[in-house]
Design a protein around this motif. Structure first.
Motif, PDB file in Angstrom:
ATOM      1  N   ILE A   1       0.709  -1.402   0.105  1.00 49.05           N
ATOM      2  CA  ILE A   1      -0.121   0.170  -0.174  1.00 49.05           C
ATOM      3  C   ILE A   1       0.954   1.310  -0.167  1.00 49.05           C
ATOM      4  O   ILE A   1       1.997   1.274   0.769  1.00 49.05           O
ATOM      5  CB  ILE A   1      -0.922   0.051   1.172  1.00 49.05           C
ATOM      6  N   SER A   2       0.550   2.016  -0.781  1.00 44.28           N
ATOM      7  CA  SER A   2       1.257   3.523  -0.965  1.00 44.28           C
ATOM      8  C   SER A   2       1.463   4.086   0.480  1.00 44.28           C
ATOM      9  O   SER A   2       0.507   4.143   1.182  1.00 44.28           O
ATOM     10  CB  SER A   2       0.608   4.491  -1.848  1.00 44.28           C
ATOM     11  N   GLY A   3       2.671   4.297   0.776  1.00 45.14           N
ATOM     12  CA  GLY A   3       3.092   5.109   1.978  1.00 45.14           C
ATOM     13  C   GLY A   3       3.523   4.131   3.155  1.00 45.14           C
ATOM     14  O   GLY A   3       3.877   4.356   4.347  1.00 45.14           O
ATOM     15  N   HIS A   4       3.242   2.672   2.908  1.00 43.39           N
ATOM     16  CA  HIS A   4       3.335   1.740   4.032  1.00 43.39           C
ATOM     17  C   HIS A   4       4.968   1.507   3.865  1.00 43.39           C
ATOM     18  O   HIS A   4       5.448   0.796   2.860  1.00 43.39           O
ATOM     19  CB  HIS A   4       2.839   0.373   3.704  1.00 43.39           C
ATOM     20  N   ASN A   5       5.760   1.576   4.836  1.00 42.13           N
ATOM     21  CA  ASN A   5       7.212   1.370   4.826  1.00 42.13           C
ATOM     22  C   ASN A   5       7.515  -0.011   5.405  1.00 42.13           C
ATOM     23  O   ASN A   5       8.667  -0.078   4.966  1.00 42.13           O
ATOM     24  CB  ASN A   5       7.918   2.455   5.895  1.00 42.13           C
ATOM     25  N   THR A   6       6.791  -0.609   5.784  1.00 44.29           N
ATOM     26  CA  THR A   6       6.956  -2.193   6.347  1.00 44.29           C
ATOM     27  C   THR A   6       6.294  -3.120   5.547  1.00 44.29           C
ATOM     28  O   THR A   6       4.966  -3.112   5.204  1.00 44.29           O
ATOM     29  CB  THR A   6       6.522  -2.156   7.829  1.00 44.29           C
ATOM     30  N   LEU A   7       7.068  -4.048   5.203  1.00 41.44           N
ATOM     31  CA  LEU A   7       6.655  -5.012   4.211  1.00 41.44           C
ATOM     32  C   LEU A   7       6.907  -6.400   4.835  1.00 41.44           C
ATOM     33  O   LEU A   7       8.002  -6.643   5.383  1.00 41.44           O
ATOM     34  CB  LEU A   7       7.239  -4.804   2.987  1.00 41.44           C
ATOM     35  N   TYR A   8       5.980  -7.425   4.720  1.00 32.37           N
ATOM     36  CA  TYR A   8       6.231  -8.646   5.318  1.00 32.37           C
ATOM     37  C   TYR A   8       5.852  -9.842   4.065  1.00 32.37           C
ATOM     38  O   TYR A   8       5.179  -9.373   3.200  1.00 32.37           O
ATOM     39  CB  TYR A   8       5.017  -8.703   6.224  1.00 32.37           C
ATOM     40  N   TRP A   9       6.576 -10.779   4.275  1.00 31.52           N
ATOM     41  CA  TRP A   9       6.312 -11.941   3.533  1.00 31.52           C
ATOM     42  C   TRP A   9       6.154 -13.260   4.499  1.00 31.52           C
ATOM     43  O   TRP A   9       6.602 -13.497   5.516  1.00 31.52           O
ATOM     44  CB  TRP A   9       7.394 -12.682   2.641  1.00 31.52           C
ATOM     45  N   TYR A  10       4.902 -13.699   4.278  1.00 31.25           N
ATOM     46  CA  TYR A  10       4.294 -14.922   5.204  1.00 31.25           C
ATOM     47  C   TYR A  10       4.120 -16.126   4.027  1.00 31.25           C
ATOM     48  O   TYR A  10       3.886 -16.137   3.106  1.00 31.25           O
ATOM     49  CB  TYR A  10       3.092 -14.527   5.709  1.00 31.25           C
ATOM     50  N   ARG A  11       4.360 -17.203   4.841  1.00 31.78           N
ATOM     51  CA  ARG A  11       3.814 -18.555   3.960  1.00 31.78           C
ATOM     52  C   ARG A  11       2.679 -19.290   4.817  1.00 31.78           C
ATOM     53  O   ARG A  11       2.639 -19.165   6.241  1.00 31.78           O
ATOM     54  CB  ARG A  11       5.097 -19.550   3.991  1.00 31.78           C
ATOM     55  N   GLN A  12       1.524 -19.766   4.142  1.00 30.55           N
ATOM     56  CA  GLN A  12       0.507 -20.269   4.746  1.00 30.55           C
ATOM     57  C   GLN A  12       0.298 -21.874   4.348  1.00 30.55           C
ATOM     58  O   GLN A  12       0.326 -21.920   2.865  1.00 30.55           O
ATOM     59  CB  GLN A  12      -0.629 -19.344   4.427  1.00 30.55           C
ATOM     60  N   ASN A  13       0.429 -22.466   4.977  1.00 26.30           N
ATOM     61  CA  ASN A  13       0.453 -24.039   4.597  1.00 26.30           C
ATOM     62  C   ASN A  13      -1.057 -24.383   4.951  1.00 26.30           C
ATOM     63  O   ASN A  13      -1.820 -23.663   5.581  1.00 26.30           O
ATOM     64  CB  ASN A  13       1.359 -24.823   5.590  1.00 26.30           C
TER      65      ASN A  13
END
Lengths: 115, 116
Positions: free
Chosen positions: A26-38
């Motif tokens: 999202i524009s302006g969001h500085n924090t980014l996460y990657w998740y894995r869902q089994n």
């Protein structure tokens, strides 16, 4: 306002092949996460970025997984080579700047099938 | 790490029924989110609720942080409410550099099926 964008939505590959997933937060969001869902489980964090810096990659299997967030916006998660056990949904999320009080918003995910 | 338990694991309702989903967590948390994962896999934010009660239409949530639980209420359920409901808690973690940040830990989810 656009949400978190991910591509591709689906990917089918044979084991030992490489694969890459892309995320635009999202524009302006500085924090980014990657998740894995089994299947049948909740998402689990793989890596977290503050701007372009990976501040927590302790759960990322570094022998085959890599990620980057050049320029602190878009991010790419790569698996090379893929194994059968990597079949899962890979979710990207973003939030405003760091801190424990920021709500996370998720993209639609990439469903990976490794044959 | 913190443990998050959701109950019940499965719930089947007739359209129009009410339901309560529960989320227990093992330690103090800084915040809590409820999500609905629709049949297409999209996680939809429902509530961001560290404490107290919030309402949004037919849904409401209550978090009692001191007793380490949160409840999600669904009233007059509809078939479109079907899917998986996740509770996720935010707890402080520290990276190798000593910087603290909020870490989201999910429960296993409650699978809700609403029949017409």
């Amino acid at each position: 306002e656009a949400g978190v964008v991910q591509s591709p939505r689906y990917k089918i590959i044979e084991k030992k092949q490489p694969v890459a997933f892309w995320c635009n937060p999202i524009s302006g969001h500085n924090t980014l996460y990657w998740y894995r869902q089994n299947l049948g489980q909740g998402p689990e964090l793989l890596i977290r970025y503050e701007n372009e810096e990976a501040v927590d990659d302790s759960q990322l299997p570094k022998d085959r997984f890599s990620a980057e967030r050049l320029k602190g916006v878009d991010s790419t998660l790569k698996i090379q080579p893929a194994e059968l056990g990597d079949s899962a949904v890979y979710l990207c999320a973003s939030s405003l700047a760091s801190g424990s009080v920021n709500e996370q918003f998720f993209g639609p995910g990439t469903r990976l099938t490794v044959l | 790490g913190i443990q998050v338990e959701q109950s019940p694991p499965d719930l089947i309702l007739q359209e129009g029924a009410n339901s309560t989903l529960r989320c227990n967590f093992s330690d103090s948390v800084n915040n809590l989110q409820w999500f609905h994962q629709n049949p297409w896999g999209q996680l939809i934010n429902l509530f961001y609720i560290p404490s107290g009660t919030k309402q949004n239409g037919r849904l409401s949530a209550t978090t009692v942080a001191t007793e380490r639980y949160s409840l999600l209420y669904i009233s007059s359920s509809q078939t479109t409410d079907s899917g998986v409901y996740f509770c996720a808690v935010v707890s402080l973690s520290w990276n190798a550099g000593g910087t603290s940040y909020g870490k989201l830990t999910f429960g296993q989810g409650t699978i809700l099926t609403v029949h017409p």
